[in-house]
Design a protein around this motif. Structure first.
Motif, PDB file in Angstrom:
ATOM      1  N   ASN A 151      -2.442  57.882 -19.694  1.00 52.28           N
ATOM      2  CA  ASN A 151      -3.588  58.488 -20.386  1.00 52.28           C
ATOM      3  C   ASN A 151      -3.110  59.413 -21.496  1.00 52.28           C
ATOM      4  N   PHE A 152      -2.081  60.196 -21.203  1.00 55.28           N
ATOM      5  CA  PHE A 152      -1.512  61.113 -22.185  1.00 55.28           C
ATOM      6  C   PHE A 152      -0.955  60.352 -23.391  1.00 55.28           C
ATOM      7  N   LEU A 153      -0.402  59.176 -23.134  1.00 55.24           N
ATOM      8  CA  LEU A 153       0.179  58.357 -24.201  1.00 55.24           C
ATOM      9  C   LEU A 153      -0.857  57.464 -24.875  1.00 55.24           C
ATOM     10  N   ASP A 154      -2.126  57.623 -24.493  1.00 51.42           N
ATOM     11  CA  ASP A 154      -3.225  56.830 -25.061  1.00 51.42           C
ATOM     12  C   ASP A 154      -3.024  55.332 -24.842  1.00 51.42           C
ATOM     13  N   VAL A 155      -2.529  54.985 -23.674  1.00 51.18           N
ATOM     14  CA  VAL A 155      -2.355  53.582 -23.300  1.00 51.18           C
ATOM     15  C   VAL A 155      -3.528  53.191 -22.395  1.00 51.18           C
ATOM     16  N   ASN A 156      -4.402  52.349 -22.894  1.00 48.60           N
ATOM     17  CA  ASN A 156      -5.591  51.965 -22.144  1.00 48.60           C
ATOM     18  C   ASN A 156      -5.421  50.654 -21.397  1.00 48.60           C
ATOM     19  N   GLU A 157      -4.618  49.757 -21.953  1.00 46.84           N
ATOM     20  CA  GLU A 157      -4.361  48.465 -21.316  1.00 46.84           C
ATOM     21  C   GLU A 157      -2.860  48.197 -21.351  1.00 46.84           C
ATOM     22  N   PHE A 158      -2.326  47.627 -20.285  1.00 38.89           N
ATOM     23  CA  PHE A 158      -0.882  47.451 -20.214  1.00 38.89           C
ATOM     24  C   PHE A 158      -0.510  46.347 -19.241  1.00 38.89           C
ATOM     25  N   ALA A 159       0.655  45.762 -19.490  1.00 40.98           N
ATOM     26  CA  ALA A 159       1.282  44.866 -18.525  1.00 40.98           C
ATOM     27  C   ALA A 159       2.109  45.739 -17.587  1.00 40.98           C
ATOM     28  N   LEU A 160       2.171  45.371 -16.321  1.00 42.54           N
ATOM     29  CA  LEU A 160       2.810  46.203 -15.307  1.00 42.54           C
ATOM     30  C   LEU A 160       3.890  45.402 -14.599  1.00 42.54           C
TER      31      LEU A 160
END
Length: 277
Positions: A136-145
């Motif tokens: 959230n702090f890095l403004d990452v809303n969607e990601f591969a995990l």
């Protein structure tokens, strides 16, 4: 996803057995400076160089270390036990060419803080909360995990919190359910404390890590440089026994029940998955 598959199949499978091996004696870490290109991870020659490329995020349980490099679709890398983001050092330089790669040191491991175990701060749900707050702090809303080993427990809790944010899964040997998983059966108490302290003890840490790798079938036929070995041992000697104690003694019926409940969570996941087992 095709690029993820090619890169991980080529680099992780080829390097994982080489990285996690028995280590012998360890030389003192050299204080060699390195110029780091902003936003670009350089393959480190020492653990110090890896740390120089990390940033820190403050959580309510302590600071967690991470690297955030490259650009494009976000790919989050979660390590297992008893490693850290150092595990991924040889594939981050390739992955960052196509992805924004975020490699996290979970609380208690690597360069992250190693606070006293309070019975809650090292649980997978707490680790997942820390990673989610970082994203959230890095403004990452969607990601591969991508997850390995204990990182899978953290990954499942991330999925539980908001499965819609995860676009793809890359699953290495990890903990999925009771069936097929040989958990350690270590009960809380003095014996467990002494066993986990062996990981951080100056005299026994290298021996215990060697035994761990041998139990995984990864010892004997490969060898690491002294600097590479140092990258696995140094974080352990800085107090990772607290996190290890929580992990090894945390396999109870509630945890396995949650693992079975993952089937309902995964039914909601409509992304792509790559399984490397």
């Amino acid at each position: 996803m095709h690029k993820i598959k090619v890169l991980f199949a080529r680099f992780f499978l080829g390097l994982f057995s080489f990285l996690l091996v028995a280590c012998g004696t360890f030389l003192p870490e050299k204080k060699d400076p390195m110029t780091v290109k902003a936003g670009w991870y350089q393959l480190p020659e020492s653990y110090q160089q890896h740390r120089m490329q990390q940033d820190y995020f403050e959580t309510r349980d302590g600071k967690i270390a991470y690297t955030d490099t490259g650009s494009g679709k976000a790919l989050v890398l979660l390590h297992g036990v008893p490693t850290s983001s150092w595990l991924y050092r040889k594939i981050i330089p390739e992955l960052q060419k196509d992805f924004r790669v975020i490699a996290v040191d979970l609380l208690g491991y690597g360069s992250s803080d190693k606070p006293k175990d309070n019975g809650q701060n090292y649980l997978s749900v707490a680790q997942a909360r820390n990673v989610t707050n970082l994203l959230n702090f890095l403004d990452v809303n969607e990601f591969a995990l991508a997850m390995h080993d204990m990182g899978g427990l953290v990954a499942w809790d991330i999925l539980r919190s908001d499965v819609s944010r995860v676009s793809d899964l890359v699953i290495f040997n990890t903990i999925v359910r009771r069936e097929g998983f040989h958990h350690p059966h270590i009960k809380e108490g003095m014996i467990a404390r002494e066993m986990t302290k062996a990981y951080s003890n100056q005299l026994t840490s290298s021996v215990v890590l060697e035994m761990t790798f041998n139990n995984l079938g990864l010892g004997g036929q490969y060898s690491l440089t002294e600097a590479e070995c140092h990258g696995y041992v140094k974080p352990m000697r800085e107090g990772s026994d607290q996190a290890l104690y929580s992990f090894f003694t945390g396999f109870d019926e509630a945890l396995f029940a949650n693992l079975e409940d993952n089937r309902d969570v995964l039914k909601q996941f409509d992304g792509r998955a790559l399984v490397i087992w």
